[in-house]
Design a protein around this motif. Structure first.
Motif, PDB file in Angstrom:
ATOM      1  N   MET A 251       0.854  -1.165   0.000  1.00 52.54           N
ATOM      2  CA  MET A 251       0.000   0.000   0.000  1.00 52.54           C
ATOM      3  C   MET A 251       0.903   1.230   0.000  1.00 52.54           C
ATOM      4  N   PRO A 252       0.595   2.189  -0.847  1.00 50.57           N
ATOM      5  CA  PRO A 252       1.439   3.388  -0.937  1.00 50.57           C
ATOM      6  C   PRO A 252       1.390   4.216   0.352  1.00 50.57           C
ATOM      7  N   ILE A 253       2.499   4.904   0.590  1.00 49.30           N
ATOM      8  CA  ILE A 253       2.606   5.798   1.747  1.00 49.30           C
ATOM      9  C   ILE A 253       2.809   7.208   1.210  1.00 49.30           C
ATOM     10  N   ASP A 254       2.072   8.170   1.783  1.00 52.83           N
ATOM     11  CA  ASP A 254       2.192   9.553   1.308  1.00 52.83           C
ATOM     12  C   ASP A 254       3.419  10.227   1.917  1.00 52.83           C
ATOM     13  N   ASN A 255       3.624  11.502   1.605  1.00 50.90           N
ATOM     14  CA  ASN A 255       4.806  12.243   2.064  1.00 50.90           C
ATOM     15  C   ASN A 255       4.872  12.391   3.576  1.00 50.90           C
ATOM     16  N   ASP A 256       3.722  12.297   4.246  1.00 49.34           N
ATOM     17  CA  ASP A 256       3.694  12.420   5.705  1.00 49.34           C
ATOM     18  C   ASP A 256       3.883  11.073   6.395  1.00 49.34           C
ATOM     19  N   GLY A 257       4.077  10.007   5.627  1.00 45.31           N
ATOM     20  CA  GLY A 257       4.277   8.684   6.195  1.00 45.31           C
ATOM     21  C   GLY A 257       2.988   7.940   6.499  1.00 45.31           C
ATOM     22  N   ALA A 258       1.869   8.480   6.064  1.00 45.74           N
ATOM     23  CA  ALA A 258       0.578   7.830   6.302  1.00 45.74           C
ATOM     24  C   ALA A 258       0.235   6.927   5.120  1.00 45.74           C
ATOM     25  N   LEU A 259      -0.513   5.897   5.411  1.00 46.24           N
ATOM     26  CA  LEU A 259      -0.964   5.013   4.338  1.00 46.24           C
ATOM     27  C   LEU A 259      -1.892   5.775   3.406  1.00 46.24           C
ATOM     28  N   SER A 260      -1.780   5.476   2.147  1.00 47.62           N
ATOM     29  CA  SER A 260      -2.605   6.139   1.141  1.00 47.62           C
ATOM     30  C   SER A 260      -3.316   5.064   0.312  1.00 47.62           C
ATOM     31  N   PRO A 261      -4.389   4.499   0.869  1.00 47.54           N
ATOM     32  CA  PRO A 261      -5.059   3.404   0.159  1.00 47.54           C
ATOM     33  C   PRO A 261      -5.738   3.892  -1.120  1.00 47.54           C
ATOM     34  N   ALA A 262      -5.812   2.983  -2.078  1.00 39.96           N
ATOM     35  CA  ALA A 262      -6.498   3.294  -3.332  1.00 39.96           C
ATOM     36  C   ALA A 262      -7.995   3.382  -3.063  1.00 39.96           C
ATOM     37  N   VAL A 263      -8.654   4.277  -3.766  1.00 41.83           N
ATOM     38  CA  VAL A 263     -10.103   4.397  -3.659  1.00 41.83           C
ATOM     39  C   VAL A 263     -10.708   3.494  -4.726  1.00 41.83           C
ATOM     40  N   LEU A 264     -11.555   2.591  -4.289  1.00 36.51           N
ATOM     41  CA  LEU A 264     -12.198   1.661  -5.206  1.00 36.51           C
ATOM     42  C   LEU A 264     -13.671   2.005  -5.325  1.00 36.51           C
ATOM     43  N   THR A 265     -14.211   1.756  -6.489  1.00 38.59           N
ATOM     44  CA  THR A 265     -15.646   1.956  -6.689  1.00 38.59           C
ATOM     45  C   THR A 265     -16.234   0.685  -7.271  1.00 38.59           C
ATOM     46  N   LEU A 266     -17.508   0.504  -7.018  1.00 40.99           N
ATOM     47  CA  LEU A 266     -18.229  -0.619  -7.615  1.00 40.99           C
ATOM     48  C   LEU A 266     -18.722  -0.200  -8.994  1.00 40.99           C
ATOM     49  N   SER A 267     -18.588  -1.086  -9.953  1.00 41.26           N
ATOM     50  CA  SER A 267     -19.207  -0.809 -11.249  1.00 41.26           C
ATOM     51  C   SER A 267     -20.717  -0.811 -11.039  1.00 41.26           C
ATOM     52  N   PRO A 268     -21.482  -0.203 -11.930  1.00 39.48           N
ATOM     53  CA  PRO A 268     -22.944  -0.226 -11.770  1.00 39.48           C
ATOM     54  C   PRO A 268     -23.492  -1.653 -11.667  1.00 39.48           C
ATOM     55  N   GLU A 269     -22.904  -2.572 -12.429  1.00 41.67           N
ATOM     56  CA  GLU A 269     -23.364  -3.966 -12.372  1.00 41.67           C
ATOM     57  C   GLU A 269     -23.020  -4.601 -11.029  1.00 41.67           C
ATOM     58  N   ALA A 270     -21.830  -4.293 -10.507  1.00 43.78           N
ATOM     59  CA  ALA A 270     -21.424  -4.822  -9.201  1.00 43.78           C
ATOM     60  C   ALA A 270     -22.307  -4.239  -8.101  1.00 43.78           C
ATOM     61  N   LYS A 271     -22.662  -2.964  -8.251  1.00 43.51           N
ATOM     62  CA  LYS A 271     -23.552  -2.355  -7.258  1.00 43.51           C
ATOM     63  C   LYS A 271     -24.916  -3.038  -7.278  1.00 43.51           C
ATOM     64  N   ALA A 272     -25.389  -3.415  -8.453  1.00 41.62           N
ATOM     65  CA  ALA A 272     -26.675  -4.124  -8.552  1.00 41.62           C
ATOM     66  C   ALA A 272     -26.589  -5.472  -7.837  1.00 41.62           C
ATOM     67  N   VAL A 273     -25.451  -6.151  -7.954  1.00 38.39           N
ATOM     68  CA  VAL A 273     -25.251  -7.423  -7.246  1.00 38.39           C
ATOM     69  C   VAL A 273     -25.263  -7.171  -5.742  1.00 38.39           C
ATOM     70  N   TRP A 274     -24.587  -6.100  -5.305  1.00 36.74           N
ATOM     71  CA  TRP A 274     -24.548  -5.757  -3.887  1.00 36.74           C
ATOM     72  C   TRP A 274     -25.952  -5.455  -3.363  1.00 36.74           C
ATOM     73  N   VAL A 275     -26.720  -4.679  -4.124  1.00 33.89           N
ATOM     74  CA  VAL A 275     -28.085  -4.328  -3.710  1.00 33.89           C
ATOM     75  C   VAL A 275     -28.935  -5.591  -3.577  1.00 33.89           C
ATOM     76  N   GLU A 276     -28.780  -6.511  -4.507  1.00 34.56           N
ATOM     77  CA  GLU A 276     -29.535  -7.771  -4.445  1.00 34.56           C
ATOM     78  C   GLU A 276     -29.166  -8.554  -3.182  1.00 34.56           C
ATOM     79  N   HIS A 277     -27.868  -8.618  -2.878  1.00 31.82           N
ATOM     80  CA  HIS A 277     -27.408  -9.301  -1.660  1.00 31.82           C
ATOM     81  C   HIS A 277     -27.984  -8.597  -0.426  1.00 31.82           C
ATOM     82  N   HIS A 278     -27.864  -7.290  -0.404  1.00 31.10           N
ATOM     83  CA  HIS A 278     -28.363  -6.488   0.718  1.00 31.10           C
ATOM     84  C   HIS A 278     -29.858  -6.704   0.929  1.00 31.10           C
ATOM     85  N   ASP A 279     -30.628  -6.634  -0.151  1.00 35.56           N
ATOM     86  CA  ASP A 279     -32.082  -6.771  -0.036  1.00 35.56           C
ATOM     87  C   ASP A 279     -32.480  -8.174   0.430  1.00 35.56           C
ATOM     88  N   GLY A 280     -31.747  -9.182  -0.027  1.00 28.93           N
ATOM     89  CA  GLY A 280     -32.018 -10.548   0.430  1.00 28.93           C
ATOM     90  C   GLY A 280     -31.777 -10.694   1.920  1.00 28.93           C
TER      91      GLY A 280
END
Length: 178
Positions: free
Chosen positions: A1-30
């Motif tokens: 995991m990358p570290i920024d100039n201050d020595g803190a972790l700089s995790p990547a920001v991930l997003t769900l694709s619209p299709e993946a979000k639909a899968v998540w919503v289906e799981h959540h609703d179930g």
């Protein structure tokens, strides 16, 4: 995991694709349906209410390990949902066993062991001494209680073959799908 100039972790920001979000919503609703009074997850509300969020986290881990940063595809979310659902069902099983009186929990555990043993060896009986020595219940009193419970439920019969005591399983239990 990358570290920024201050020595803190700089995790990547991930997003769900619209299709993946639909899968998540289906799981959540179930899960939400199962949380309702009388639903399959009502008794494990604390665990179940976190399942969809856990699935999202798992999908991120799967995606990062396989592809690195980027948009999470539906396949990762589907896999993560299956993992989260398995964990949730294990929690149901675990907490369900804890809620059972010890005699019933012992009977359930012994019954599962006997069925697995007989299916693996393609037999319908096992010697009582073998069960006592290698089965899940070594304490004689607990074993006796579990055997009595299983006999009352017509899951097995205790028989004598000469001097040997055997436990004969109900054949219907061995024919059912594992």
């Amino acid at each position: 995991m990358p570290i920024d100039n201050d020595g803190a972790l700089s995790p990547a920001v991930l997003t769900l694709s619209p299709e993946a979000k639909a899968v998540w919503v289906e799981h959540h609703d179930g899960i939400e349906k199962g949380l309702q009074h009388g639903g399959v997850f009502h008794d494990v509300r604390d665990v179940a209410s976190k399942s969809a969020d856990n699935a999202a986290r798992i999908s991120a881990i799967l995606h990062i390990f396989e592809h690195g940063p980027g948009t999470i595809p539906p396949a990762a979310m589907e896999s993560a949902s299956r993992i989260a659902a398995w964990c949730l069902n294990e929690a149901r099983r675990f907490f369900g066993e804890l809620a059972l009186p010890m005699e019933l929990a012992d009977a359930a555990r012994l019954g599962d062991w006997l069925i697995r043993y007989c299916r693996e060896r393609q037999v319908d009986f096992v010697a009582r001494n073998y069960v006592r020595q290698y089965g899940p219940l070594r304490d004689t009193a607990r074993l006796d209680g579990a055997l009595k419970e299983l006999a009352q439920l017509d899951r097995l019969r205790q028989e004598k073959e000469g001097r040997r005591q055997i436990l004969r399983l109900n054949p219907a239990l061995l024919q059912a799908a594992p």
